[in-house]
Scaffold this motif. Sequence first.
Motif, PDB file in Angstrom:
ATOM      1  N   LEU A 153      29.906  29.780  43.897  1.00 36.09           N
ATOM      2  CA  LEU A 153      30.898  30.624  43.219  1.00 36.09           C
ATOM      3  C   LEU A 153      30.356  32.044  43.037  1.00 36.09           C
ATOM      4  O   LEU A 153      31.057  33.025  43.287  1.00 36.09           O
ATOM      5  CB  LEU A 153      31.252  30.005  41.862  1.00 36.09           C
ATOM      6  N   ARG A 154      29.091  32.123  42.629  1.00 31.71           N
ATOM      7  CA  ARG A 154      28.482  33.447  42.467  1.00 31.71           C
ATOM      8  C   ARG A 154      28.466  34.190  43.813  1.00 31.71           C
ATOM      9  O   ARG A 154      28.825  35.371  43.891  1.00 31.71           O
ATOM     10  CB  ARG A 154      27.049  33.313  41.933  1.00 31.71           C
ATOM     11  N   ALA A 155      28.083  33.459  44.873  1.00 32.79           N
ATOM     12  CA  ALA A 155      28.016  34.085  46.201  1.00 32.79           C
ATOM     13  C   ALA A 155      29.413  34.510  46.661  1.00 32.79           C
ATOM     14  O   ALA A 155      29.593  35.603  47.213  1.00 32.79           O
ATOM     15  CB  ALA A 155      27.392  33.116  47.203  1.00 32.79           C
ATOM     16  N   ALA A 156      30.419  33.671  46.381  1.00 36.05           N
ATOM     17  CA  ALA A 156      31.786  34.000  46.805  1.00 36.05           C
ATOM     18  C   ALA A 156      32.278  35.252  46.078  1.00 36.05           C
ATOM     19  O   ALA A 156      32.935  36.114  46.676  1.00 36.05           O
ATOM     20  CB  ALA A 156      32.714  32.817  46.525  1.00 36.05           C
TER      21      ALA A 156
ATOM     22  N   THR B 204      29.791  33.798  29.844  1.00 29.87           N
ATOM     23  CA  THR B 204      30.405  34.553  30.945  1.00 29.87           C
ATOM     24  C   THR B 204      31.532  35.417  30.385  1.00 29.87           C
ATOM     25  O   THR B 204      31.680  35.548  29.162  1.00 29.87           O
ATOM     26  CB  THR B 204      30.906  33.594  32.054  1.00 29.87           C
ATOM     27  N   ASN B 205      32.306  36.023  31.261  1.00 31.28           N
ATOM     28  CA  ASN B 205      33.422  36.892  30.860  1.00 31.28           C
ATOM     29  C   ASN B 205      34.660  36.566  31.674  1.00 31.28           C
ATOM     30  O   ASN B 205      34.561  35.916  32.714  1.00 31.28           O
ATOM     31  CB  ASN B 205      33.050  38.362  31.138  1.00 31.28           C
TER      32      ASN B 205
ATOM     33  N   LEU C 165      37.325  32.266  37.328  1.00 30.97           N
ATOM     34  CA  LEU C 165      36.986  31.816  35.981  1.00 30.97           C
ATOM     35  C   LEU C 165      37.360  30.342  35.797  1.00 30.97           C
ATOM     36  O   LEU C 165      36.595  29.543  35.239  1.00 30.97           O
ATOM     37  CB  LEU C 165      37.699  32.698  34.945  1.00 30.97           C
ATOM     38  N   GLU C 166      38.548  29.978  36.294  1.00 30.29           N
ATOM     39  CA  GLU C 166      38.988  28.584  36.136  1.00 30.29           C
ATOM     40  C   GLU C 166      38.079  27.634  36.908  1.00 30.29           C
ATOM     41  O   GLU C 166      37.740  26.545  36.427  1.00 30.29           O
ATOM     42  CB  GLU C 166      40.455  28.446  36.579  1.00 30.29           C
TER      43      GLU C 166
ATOM     44  N   ILE D  34      42.826  32.835  28.653  1.00 26.10           N
ATOM     45  CA  ILE D  34      42.600  31.389  28.757  1.00 26.10           C
ATOM     46  C   ILE D  34      43.721  30.595  28.075  1.00 26.10           C
ATOM     47  O   ILE D  34      44.139  29.561  28.571  1.00 26.10           O
ATOM     48  CB  ILE D  34      41.233  31.017  28.131  1.00 26.10           C
ATOM     49  N   LEU D  35      44.200  31.092  26.957  1.00 26.42           N
ATOM     50  CA  LEU D  35      45.221  30.326  26.223  1.00 26.42           C
ATOM     51  C   LEU D  35      46.640  30.782  26.561  1.00 26.42           C
ATOM     52  O   LEU D  35      47.609  30.237  26.029  1.00 26.42           O
ATOM     53  CB  LEU D  35      44.988  30.445  24.710  1.00 26.42           C
TER      54      LEU D  35
END
Length: 273
Positions: free
Chosen positions: A89-92, A162-163, A187-188, A210-211
């Motif tokens: 995910l970080r690489a993507a 994270t953010n 994020l999801e 998120i909500l």
Amino acid sequence: MMEDRDALLALLRWQVEMGADEAIGDAPVNRLAEPVSREPAEPRSPTPAASGGMPERARAPSSLPLEPVQESVSAARRIADACATLEDLRAALGEFDQCTLKATATNLVFADGNPASGLMFIGEAPGADEDRQGTPFVGQSGKLLDKMLAAIGRDRRSAYITNITFWRPPGNRAPTTLEAELCLPFLERHIQLVQPRLIVLLGKSAAATILETQEGITRIRGKWRSYGKNGLDVPVLPTYHPAYLLRQPSAKRDAWQDFLKVKTRLESLDTPQ
Ligand code: URA
């Protein structure tokens, strides 16, 4: 003469700070003098930080056309869903060029802490310190967050941070809804891969994203919600952002209550029923 030079350097530094770090023409263009399009504006949802958000961050207009954005969101979703690990995910994200925030940021700010800790904090967006170091919450807000974690017996080895957006918005403004939407698939997937036992949302933007609510953080802080995407069922607690607490120390009392709730809930999750 020296004063002129200092003033020009100060102006240049300010422009770089605002994200204008590249010269794209020899002559200045007054874009305010250009004719304004007569096309009717597309309807779009309000920005997550439209009210009661992070007061120190300026608002940015959401000015991207919607259709290409939907394509980019779909592309983001495809890419994020194909990631099998946090490293993927970080690489993507490192390769993903469709969020305009990336163009003005120095570093990708992915996450910090221990993904196996069970406790996930989600903030708004990296600031200048985070952008320089590529790590979330390392500036003044981060120092306060560390103290709040210590107050419940935790640190970055026993929490994951994270953010909602992975790059710093220029000039420290709040991320727009469109920027948050482009980062949301990542994020999801991030949440799905971490599988936290409990999520704490720091501030209005994180809570709105998120909500999926426009309720003010003052109304919803300290009240348990749940996160149910991707087959998860995770308790979520919205609370104040540490940057807000730095400006409004009187709100620390409420934030302390919220952190105690987090501590108690984690203890109950640890206790076999
Ligand atoms: N504020 C945030 O919301 N996130 C950071 O990483 C730093 C400051």
